[in-house]
Design an enzyme around this catalytic site. Sequence first.
Site, short mmCIF file in Angstrom:
data_model
loop_
_atom_site.label_atom_id
_atom_site.label_comp_id
_atom_site.label_asym_id
_atom_site.label_seq_id
_atom_site.Cartn_x
_atom_site.Cartn_y
_atom_site.Cartn_z
CD GLU A 98 -1.23 -0.24 3.68
OE1 GLU A 98 -2.05 -1.18 3.60
OE2 GLU A 98 -1.16 0.53 4.63
CB CYS A 111 3.03 7.20 3.41
SG CYS A 111 3.52 5.86 4.47
CB CYS A 118 8.02 -5.89 7.74
SG CYS A 118 9.51 -5.17 8.48
CB CYS A 122 8.11 -3.74 15.39
SG CYS A 122 9.72 -3.31 14.70
CB CYS A 125 4.60 -2.77 13.36
SG CYS A 125 4.47 -2.49 11.58
CG HIS A 224 8.74 2.95 18.52
ND1 HIS A 224 7.93 4.00 18.15
CD2 HIS A 224 9.02 2.28 17.37
CE1 HIS A 224 7.72 3.96 16.85
NE2 HIS A 224 8.38 2.95 16.35
CB CYS A 341 -6.34 -0.59 3.29
SG CYS A 341 -6.56 0.18 1.71
N1 SAH Z 1 10.22 0.01 9.01
C1 SAH Z 1 10.22 1.44 9.01
C2 SAH Z 1 9.08 2.08 8.23
C3 SAH Z 1 7.69 1.51 8.37
S1 SAH Z 1 6.72 1.86 9.81
C4 SAH Z 1 10.24 1.95 10.42
O1 SAH Z 1 10.06 1.16 11.34
O2 SAH Z 1 10.47 3.14 10.63
C5 SAH Z 1 6.39 3.58 9.79
C6 SAH Z 1 6.14 4.12 11.19
O3 SAH Z 1 4.87 3.67 11.73
C7 SAH Z 1 7.19 3.68 12.18
O4 SAH Z 1 7.60 4.77 12.97
C8 SAH Z 1 6.45 2.66 13.00
O5 SAH Z 1 7.04 2.47 14.22
C9 SAH Z 1 5.07 3.25 13.07
N2 SAH Z 1 4.03 2.31 13.48
C10 SAH Z 1 3.95 0.99 13.20
N3 SAH Z 1 2.86 0.44 13.75
C11 SAH Z 1 2.21 1.42 14.40
C12 SAH Z 1 1.00 1.47 15.17
N4 SAH Z 1 0.26 0.37 15.36
N5 SAH Z 1 0.63 2.65 15.70
C13 SAH Z 1 1.37 3.76 15.48
N6 SAH Z 1 2.52 3.78 14.77
C14 SAH Z 1 2.94 2.62 14.24
#
Ligand code: SAH
Length: 379
Positions: A98, A111, A118, A122, A125, A224, A341
């Site tokens: 996306e 974006c 991935c 994490c 995520c 984080h 989505c």
């Molecule tokens: N892998 C890269 C880019 C993708 S995530 C990275 O980690 O930076 C893009 C952003 O969204 C990151 O800062 C990630 O930590 C954040 N993110 C992921 N899941 C999230 C969630 N459930 N709520 C808020 N932010 C989130």
Amino acid sequence: MNPDRPNLLGMTPNELRETLAAHFIRRGQPGYRARQVEEWLFRSDARSFGDMTNLPLPERRALAESLRLEEPAPDTVSESADGTVKHLWALPGGEVVESVLIPTRDRLTLCISSQAGCALKCRFCATGWSGFGRQLSPAEIAGQYRASARWAAEHGRGSVTNVVFMGMGEPLANRKAVFPALSILNAGYGIGSRRITVSTVGVVPGISALAERPEQFRLALSLHAPVSELRAELIPLEKRYPLDRLMEALEVFNRKGGRRITFEYTMIREINDDPALIAPLAELANRVQAFVNLIPFNPIPYVEWRPSRPSRVREFRDRLEAAGVPAAIREPRGRDIDAACGQLRARRQGRSPVTGKPGDPAPVHGRPGAEGGPSGSSC
Ligand code: SAH
């Protein structure tokens, strides 16, 4: 016709010029033909070689026989009440990724995704929970920009002003494609390097490699947590590239003039929002002059975590600013289309969200694994 025709949309401007120069020499055509094609690709938005009307017909045909001009195919478009537009792109091989257009007062930020899924898992995520699909190619990454920019222009949303690598995937774990894609966006489509942000969860060699590039691309670090033990609970990669090594790489990046670093801090209630964390967070930010974005956690179906209370988010911002750290609160945009989505992607994978597995030792309903799920990117 050549079955492995190279895709022009995945070539950096230098590669493109070489390829086209060689092609037109073989064809006995004048040198300016290459510039004409380049213009059609980067400025005039040709959809096919047939659109390149200032080239003689036989030349358009000859290009199509040896080269491709292929964008990701749009699968679904969803528009949020807040103006955010999410595209789901269908890629060869059945993967979907996306990209999101995010309008703000004077900007239109795009974006984009760098990987299908991935591998880094994490905990907060949803993309991590969906597992790794495959790397995207330079054409699939830069193609998201080309196709989204056209959609925005055709739907009266204006021009894309900024690009952030905050969609699916870890861009610095796909440098082979992301680095050429950066050149294509910057030197090809003309997006200023300071308007392109690479977001990483902390792939140290990738940060060092980005620092070596002459362009001033911006870096967002998904921090984080400001202490290693807590960070390791949220981000498995912390064990491989711990915070002290990460900070050394950021210091090098920061010393190269004009390169702003942003810390992304997703605030999860009672997980990483203890006020005792504000001082160490401010210390890290001050070390590399980072701007801190505080993002209330966007709930996902895999963990029972909640966003921090608004008063706690404000407390973080106010106390960071009092410590000399510029900070802002960012609401995740397009919440109303997020689930739609992401669930679509999960359905494509033939899986449904899970909340945990029996016998899983993780304290909060399992660890990210190979299950399908919606993207939880903050975009
Ligand atoms: N892998 C890269 C880019 C993708 S995530 C990275 O980690 O930076 C893009 C952003 O969204 C990151 O800062 C990630 O930590 C954040 N993110 C992921 N899941 C999230 C969630 N459930 N709520 C808020 N932010 C989130």
